[in-house]
Design a protein around this motif. Structure first.
Motif: not given
Length: 121
Positions: A1-13, A22-29
């Protein structure tokens, strides 16, 4: 099983830049093709970019070609999406996905929960 967690979004002009991770855990990508998709309010989820498991091939939607860059660091089990020259049409929730052929949304085995990107004009 692979868990994917995105980050870095936000408000930008408009005209600005963001870098999504996108960081993965559980298995290597290492053995997976990796994709980014996005879904704007009221629209269907659409392909943005993909990178093959070895990083040798990349694919982009026409709407982001020349502005976005996908990359991967298999040692860190992380995939990135560098987004430049952002405009209001890039406003969406961005999802990381793994385990399918490039840009084949129906065949992705794993999905993250998404990170929102809002571009103000």
């Amino acid at each position: 099983q692979v868990q994917l967690v995105e980050s870095g979004g936000g408000l930008v002009q408009a005209g600005g830049s963001l870098r999504l991770s996108c960081a993965a855990s559980g298995r290597t990508l290492r053995n997976f093709n990796m994709d980014w998709f996005r879904q704007a309010p009221g629209k269907e989820r659409e392909f943005v970019a993909a990178i093959t498991w070895g990083g040798g091939n990349t694919y982009y939607a026409d709407s982001v070609k020349g502005r976005f860059t996908i990359s991967r660091d298999n040692a860190k089990n992380t995939v990135y999406l560098q987004m430049n020259s952002l405009n209001s049409e890039d406003t969406a929730v961005y999802y990381c996905a793994a385990g399918g052929p490039p840009f084949a949304i129906r065949f992705m085995a794993y999905w993250g929960k998404g990170t929102p990107v809002t571009v103000s004009s």
